[in-house]
Enzyme design. Structure first.
Site, PDB file in Angstrom:
ATOM      1  N   ASP A  33       0.864  -1.191   0.000  1.00 16.55           N
ATOM      2  CA  ASP A  33       0.000   0.000   0.000  1.00 16.55           C
ATOM      3  C   ASP A  33       0.890   1.227   0.000  1.00 16.55           C
ATOM      4  OD1 ASP A  33      -1.950   2.080   0.846  1.00 16.55           O
ATOM      5  OD2 ASP A  33      -3.263   0.371   1.212  1.00 16.55           O
ATOM      6  N   ASN A  34       0.508   2.251  -0.770  1.00 18.87           N
ATOM      7  CA  ASN A  34       1.318   3.475  -0.743  1.00 18.87           C
ATOM      8  C   ASN A  34       0.791   4.486   0.282  1.00 18.87           C
ATOM      9  OD1 ASN A  34      -0.930   4.550  -1.943  1.00 18.87           O
ATOM     10  ND2 ASN A  34       0.056   5.102  -3.880  1.00 18.87           N
ATOM     11  N   ASN A  37      -4.334   6.820   0.837  1.00 16.07           N
ATOM     12  CA  ASN A  37      -5.673   7.055   1.395  1.00 16.07           C
ATOM     13  C   ASN A  37      -5.915   6.173   2.620  1.00 16.07           C
ATOM     14  OD1 ASN A  37      -8.164   8.443   1.282  1.00 16.07           O
ATOM     15  ND2 ASN A  37      -9.163   6.616   0.467  1.00 16.07           N
ATOM     16  N   PHE A  82      -6.942  -4.560  -4.204  1.00 18.36           N
ATOM     17  CA  PHE A  82      -7.828  -3.471  -3.760  1.00 18.36           C
ATOM     18  C   PHE A  82      -7.277  -2.101  -4.117  1.00 18.36           C
ATOM     19  CE2 PHE A  82      -8.510  -6.884  -0.630  1.00 18.36           C
ATOM     20  CZ  PHE A  82      -9.881  -6.939  -0.569  1.00 18.36           C
ATOM     21  N   SER A 126     -16.959  -2.923  -9.050  1.00 12.44           N
ATOM     22  CA  SER A 126     -18.025  -2.148  -8.424  1.00 12.44           C
ATOM     23  C   SER A 126     -19.316  -2.311  -9.204  1.00 12.44           C
ATOM     24  CB  SER A 126     -17.597  -0.674  -8.448  1.00 12.44           C
ATOM     25  OG  SER A 126     -18.673   0.163  -8.114  1.00 12.44           O
ATOM     26  N   ALA A 127     -20.428  -2.222  -8.494  1.00 13.40           N
ATOM     27  CA  ALA A 127     -21.732  -2.248  -9.157  1.00 13.40           C
ATOM     28  C   ALA A 127     -21.883  -1.081 -10.125  1.00 13.40           C
ATOM     29  CB  ALA A 127     -22.835  -2.198  -8.106  1.00 13.40           C
ATOM     30  N   TYR A 151     -14.018   7.467 -12.603  1.00 10.28           N
ATOM     31  CA  TYR A 151     -13.823   6.365 -11.650  1.00 10.28           C
ATOM     32  C   TYR A 151     -14.504   5.088 -12.173  1.00 10.28           C
ATOM     33  CZ  TYR A 151     -14.603   3.128  -7.888  1.00 10.28           C
ATOM     34  OH  TYR A 151     -14.657   1.963  -7.167  1.00 10.28           O
ATOM     35  N   LYS A 155     -12.895   1.360 -13.637  1.00 15.41           N
ATOM     36  CA  LYS A 155     -13.210   0.000 -13.167  1.00 15.41           C
ATOM     37  C   LYS A 155     -13.644  -0.872 -14.349  1.00 15.41           C
ATOM     38  CE  LYS A 155     -12.188   0.198  -8.955  1.00 15.41           C
ATOM     39  NZ  LYS A 155     -11.212  -0.698  -8.336  1.00 15.41           N
ATOM     40  N   ASN A 181     -22.822  -1.461  -1.993  1.00 18.10           N
ATOM     41  CA  ASN A 181     -22.394  -0.299  -1.188  1.00 18.10           C
ATOM     42  C   ASN A 181     -21.807  -0.751   0.149  1.00 18.10           C
ATOM     43  OD1 ASN A 181     -24.332   0.757  -3.239  1.00 18.10           O
ATOM     44  ND2 ASN A 181     -23.842   2.692  -2.246  1.00 18.10           N
ATOM     45  N   LEU A 202     -22.868   8.113   1.727  1.00 18.56           N
ATOM     46  CA  LEU A 202     -23.958   8.388   2.669  1.00 18.56           C
ATOM     47  C   LEU A 202     -23.636   8.022   4.121  1.00 18.56           C
ATOM     48  CD1 LEU A 202     -26.925   9.238   3.089  1.00 18.56           C
ATOM     49  CD2 LEU A 202     -27.558   6.851   2.686  1.00 18.56           C
TER      50      LEU A 202
HETATM   51  P1  NAD Z   1      -9.564   2.731   0.353  1.00 20.19           P
HETATM   52  O1  NAD Z   1      -9.183   4.023  -0.275  1.00 20.19           O
HETATM   53  O2  NAD Z   1      -9.866   2.707   1.804  1.00 20.19           O
HETATM   54  O3  NAD Z   1      -8.464   1.622   0.032  1.00 20.19           O
HETATM   55  C1  NAD Z   1      -7.668   1.637  -1.126  1.00 20.19           C
HETATM   56  C2  NAD Z   1      -6.232   1.483  -0.671  1.00 20.19           C
HETATM   57  O4  NAD Z   1      -5.385   1.477  -1.810  1.00 20.19           O
HETATM   58  C3  NAD Z   1      -5.770   2.628   0.229  1.00 20.19           C
HETATM   59  O5  NAD Z   1      -5.136   2.086   1.375  1.00 20.19           O
HETATM   60  C4  NAD Z   1      -4.776   3.399  -0.633  1.00 20.19           C
HETATM   61  O6  NAD Z   1      -3.758   3.989   0.153  1.00 20.19           O
HETATM   62  C5  NAD Z   1      -4.263   2.304  -1.551  1.00 20.19           C
HETATM   63  N1  NAD Z   1      -3.797   2.755  -2.863  1.00 20.19           N
HETATM   64  C6  NAD Z   1      -4.399   3.570  -3.740  1.00 20.19           C
HETATM   65  N2  NAD Z   1      -3.669   3.717  -4.852  1.00 20.19           N
HETATM   66  C7  NAD Z   1      -2.559   2.953  -4.682  1.00 20.19           C
HETATM   67  C8  NAD Z   1      -1.434   2.694  -5.469  1.00 20.19           C
HETATM   68  N3  NAD Z   1      -1.286   3.259  -6.671  1.00 20.19           N
HETATM   69  N4  NAD Z   1      -0.486   1.860  -4.994  1.00 20.19           N
HETATM   70  C9  NAD Z   1      -0.617   1.294  -3.766  1.00 20.19           C
HETATM   71  N5  NAD Z   1      -1.665   1.523  -2.966  1.00 20.19           N
HETATM   72  C10 NAD Z   1      -2.626   2.345  -3.415  1.00 20.19           C
HETATM   73  O7  NAD Z   1     -10.834   2.183  -0.479  1.00 20.19           O
HETATM   74  P2  NAD Z   1     -11.758   0.928  -0.204  1.00 20.19           P
HETATM   75  O8  NAD Z   1     -13.131   1.427   0.060  1.00 20.19           O
HETATM   76  O9  NAD Z   1     -11.138   0.006   0.751  1.00 20.19           O
HETATM   77  O10 NAD Z   1     -11.786   0.306  -1.664  1.00 20.19           O
HETATM   78  C11 NAD Z   1     -10.955  -0.779  -2.032  1.00 20.19           C
HETATM   79  C12 NAD Z   1     -11.222  -1.123  -3.477  1.00 20.19           C
HETATM   80  O11 NAD Z   1     -12.591  -1.460  -3.653  1.00 20.19           O
HETATM   81  C13 NAD Z   1     -10.934   0.021  -4.462  1.00 20.19           C
HETATM   82  O12 NAD Z   1     -10.357  -0.522  -5.617  1.00 20.19           O
HETATM   83  C14 NAD Z   1     -12.316   0.562  -4.759  1.00 20.19           C
HETATM   84  O13 NAD Z   1     -12.379   1.163  -6.020  1.00 20.19           O
HETATM   85  C15 NAD Z   1     -13.158  -0.692  -4.694  1.00 20.19           C
HETATM   86  N6  NAD Z   1     -14.561  -0.422  -4.367  1.00 20.19           N
HETATM   87  C16 NAD Z   1     -14.870   0.324  -3.266  1.00 20.19           C
HETATM   88  C17 NAD Z   1     -16.203   0.601  -2.988  1.00 20.19           C
HETATM   89  C18 NAD Z   1     -16.573   1.465  -1.813  1.00 20.19           C
HETATM   90  O14 NAD Z   1     -17.668   2.054  -1.820  1.00 20.19           O
HETATM   91  N7  NAD Z   1     -15.752   1.566  -0.773  1.00 20.19           N
HETATM   92  C19 NAD Z   1     -17.218   0.106  -3.818  1.00 20.19           C
HETATM   93  C20 NAD Z   1     -16.862  -0.675  -4.917  1.00 20.19           C
HETATM   94  C21 NAD Z   1     -15.528  -0.920  -5.192  1.00 20.19           C
HETATM   95  C1  WQD Z   2     -25.904   6.350  -1.575  1.00 18.90           C
HETATM   96  C2  WQD Z   2     -27.257   7.055  -1.643  1.00 18.90           C
HETATM   97  C3  WQD Z   2     -27.176   9.176  -2.776  1.00 18.90           C
HETATM   98  C4  WQD Z   2     -24.601  11.111   0.193  1.00 18.90           C
HETATM   99  C5  WQD Z   2     -20.870   5.390  -4.754  1.00 18.90           C
HETATM  100  C6  WQD Z   2     -20.116   5.219  -6.038  1.00 18.90           C
HETATM  101  C7  WQD Z   2     -19.991   3.775  -6.392  1.00 18.90           C
HETATM  102  C8  WQD Z   2     -19.427   2.954  -5.225  1.00 18.90           C
HETATM  103  C9  WQD Z   2     -20.097   3.250  -3.930  1.00 18.90           C
HETATM  104  C10 WQD Z   2     -17.089   2.575  -5.473  1.00 18.90           C
HETATM  105  C11 WQD Z   2     -27.534   7.713  -2.996  1.00 18.90           C
HETATM  106  C12 WQD Z   2     -27.529   9.366  -1.316  1.00 18.90           C
HETATM  107  C13 WQD Z   2     -25.371  10.211  -0.507  1.00 18.90           C
HETATM  108  C14 WQD Z   2     -25.228  12.238   0.785  1.00 18.90           C
HETATM  109  C15 WQD Z   2     -27.349  11.437  -0.023  1.00 18.90           C
HETATM  110  N1  WQD Z   2     -18.055   3.238  -4.977  1.00 18.90           N
HETATM  111  N2  WQD Z   2     -26.719  10.371  -0.607  1.00 18.90           N
HETATM  112  N3  WQD Z   2     -26.578  12.348   0.662  1.00 18.90           N
HETATM  113  O1  WQD Z   2     -23.667   6.834  -5.010  1.00 18.90           O
HETATM  114  O2  WQD Z   2     -24.567   4.514  -4.508  1.00 18.90           O
HETATM  115  O3  WQD Z   2     -22.164   4.821  -4.910  1.00 18.90           O
HETATM  116  O4  WQD Z   2     -20.180   4.676  -3.723  1.00 18.90           O
HETATM  117  O5  WQD Z   2     -17.128   1.771  -6.347  1.00 18.90           O
HETATM  118  O6  WQD Z   2     -19.157   3.707  -7.504  1.00 18.90           O
HETATM  119  O7  WQD Z   2     -20.812   5.912  -7.068  1.00 18.90           O
HETATM  120  O8  WQD Z   2     -23.128   5.679  -2.813  1.00 18.90           O
HETATM  121  O9  WQD Z   2     -23.033   6.406  -0.467  1.00 18.90           O
HETATM  122  O10 WQD Z   2     -22.563   8.093  -2.284  1.00 18.90           O
HETATM  123  O11 WQD Z   2     -24.882   7.261  -1.987  1.00 18.90           O
HETATM  124  O12 WQD Z   2     -28.568  11.605  -0.105  1.00 18.90           O
HETATM  125  O13 WQD Z   2     -24.572  13.100   1.390  1.00 18.90           O
HETATM  126  O14 WQD Z   2     -27.261   8.131  -0.698  1.00 18.90           O
HETATM  127  O15 WQD Z   2     -27.894  10.061  -3.577  1.00 18.90           O
HETATM  128  O16 WQD Z   2     -28.904   7.580  -3.239  1.00 18.90           O
HETATM  129  P1  WQD Z   2     -23.479   5.519  -4.393  1.00 18.90           P
HETATM  130  P2  WQD Z   2     -23.313   6.895  -1.836  1.00 18.90           P
END
Ligand code: NAD
Ligand code: WQD
Length: 340
Positions: A33-34, A37, A82, A126-127, A151, A155, A181, A202
């Site tokens: 991990d870098n 975040n 991840f 991601s969905a 973004y 994906k 989510n 949210l």
């Molecule tokens: P996060 O930001 O908490 O974790 C991602 C990690 O990757 C962080 O620790 C960050 O420091 C590290 N990172 C980023 N770029 C890097 C790089 N170039 N080299 C090494 N490390 C790096 O996010 P998360 O919520 O844990 O998400 C993990 C994965 O799941 C991501 O790929 C994200 O796109 C995907 N995802 C997340 C969600 C969500 O809502 N949290 C939904 C769908 C998919």
């Molecule tokens: C959920 C619901 C908003 C914030 C995003 C990314 C998706 C995935 C997950 C990584 C929605 C509403 C939100 C607020 C609100 N990430 N909302 N007030 O939009 O489903 O998905 O995160 O892959 O790619 O798009 O998640 O938590 O932002 O929103 O009313 O302050 O809550 O409109 O209906 P979302 P979210």
């Protein structure tokens, strides 16, 4: 011998919970991990919970030398990938950064895996790749849609590259896990989501309103064609998600090619239902105002979880009250996240 797993992004939100689950299941883990975040403190918390700590390499997934060194000095069985950036709004302003981390990062990792003869990969998708699905629940065989931001596109591009790769070489076994989510935190209250700045998702936003770091939630639109007019999503507990990764890891041992699984509960909740459930969990009221819809949002999205249940033997076990209670426990005990 215990299998060793490389977890990129393993100190982040989902990666750290999955690393904990892997260690608890008896795997050895190397985290790359870098820290762009996340905080290394998440790995200390893992050790406090399970008495084990992953090996940690601070480095970038786009750095070939770092990857080659990891594969040369560890007998890696599989990779959970991840690492990446995930803030939708930020991706609109910095598309190159997003394509670099999410697409180039995945490419660089795959190339290093080929050099190291490692062909089992679990990818965090991601969905969002479904776009605006025409019907619910969303099945894995639905066509992918048109993402509305860099973004989401990053994906989808990474998924397509992985599909091409698996077609070109039958040694690959790849799981594309499409998360719905992710919310919640470890039940101990010592690990959870630690967003940088003002959250855009949210549940972290509601949670920071509850702890009075933010004054009021904006509900983005009350005129959607949903039962109460607010957006409906499939929220899934991060520990269920972590367990889903272990099941996928087992499954790709037996399969080749690309397999896609939704990781969701199959149940959708509206924004207003989420507020109410959080109020119950924290015993406080969450002030909110209804504002305009957020650009790019869809009305509703929830998973068909059947394929994952049948093929992985995995279903989400934790319900909405668990998700909210665990989020609140984490927020209350760590008001400034891992920085405290
Ligand atoms: P996060 O930001 O908490 O974790 C991602 C990690 O990757 C962080 O620790 C960050 O420091 C590290 N990172 C980023 N770029 C890097 C790089 N170039 N080299 C090494 N490390 C790096 O996010 P998360 O919520 O844990 O998400 C993990 C994965 O799941 C991501 O790929 C994200 O796109 C995907 N995802 C997340 C969600 C969500 O809502 N949290 C939904 C769908 C998919
Ligand atoms: C959920 C619901 C908003 C914030 C995003 C990314 C998706 C995935 C997950 C990584 C929605 C509403 C939100 C607020 C609100 N990430 N909302 N007030 O939009 O489903 O998905 O995160 O892959 O790619 O798009 O998640 O938590 O932002 O929103 O009313 O302050 O809550 O409109 O209906 P979302 P979210």
């Amino acid at each position: 011998m215990q299998k060793k797993i490389l977890v990129t992004g393993g100190s982040g939100y989902i990666g750290s919970h999955t690393t904990l689950a892997l260690l608890e299941a008896g795997f050895d883990v190397v985290v790359l991990d870098n820290l762009c975040n996340s905080s290394i403190e998440s790995l200390n918390r893992i050790e406090n919970i399970c008495g084990k700590k992953p090996d940690f390499i601070e480095g970038d997934v786009r750095d070939e030398q770092t990857l080659d060194k990891i594969f040369a000095t560890n007998e890696i069985d599989s990779v959970l990938h991840f690492a990446g950036l995930k803030a939708v709004g930020e991706s609109v302003n910095n598309p190159l950064t997003y394509y670099s981390n999410n697409v180039v990062g995945s490419l660089t990792l795959c190339k290093a895996m080929v050099r190291a003869n490692v062909f089992k990969l679990v990818f965090s998708s991601s969905a969002t790749v479904y776009g605006d699905p025409i019907e619910m629940p969303v099945r894995e065989d639905f066509p992918t849609g048109t993402p509305t931001n860099p973004y989401g596109r990053s994906k989808l591009i990474a998924e397509e590259i992985l599909q091409d790769l698996a077609k070109s070489d039958s040694r690959w076994s790849i799981a594309l896990l499409r998360y719905f989510n992710p919310v919640g935190a470890h039940e101990s209250g010592t690990m959870g989501e630690d967003p940088n700045g003002i959250p855009s998702n949210l549940v972290p936003y509601i949670s920071q309103v509850a702890i009075e770091q933010l004054s009021k939630l904006s509900v983005y639109g009350r005129d959607y064609p949903t039962p109460d007019g607010t957006g409906v999503r499939d929220y899934i507990h991060v520990q269920d998600l972590a367990e889903g990764h272990l099941s996928a890891l087992n499954a790709i041992d037996e399969k080749t090619g690309v397999n896609i699984w939704n990781l969701g509960t199959g149940v959708g909740y509206s924004v207003l239902e989420m507020i109410q459930a959080f109020e119950v969990a924290c015993g406080r009221s969450i002030p909110y105002q209804v504002v305009d819809r957020r650009t790019g949002d869809i009305a509703e999205c929830w998973a068909a979880p059947k394929k994952a249940a049948e093929e992985l033997g995995w279903t989400a076990k934790r319900d909405l009250s668990d998700m909210m209670a665990d989020t609140w426990r984490w927020q209350k005990r760590n008001p400034t996240g891992y920085k405290s």
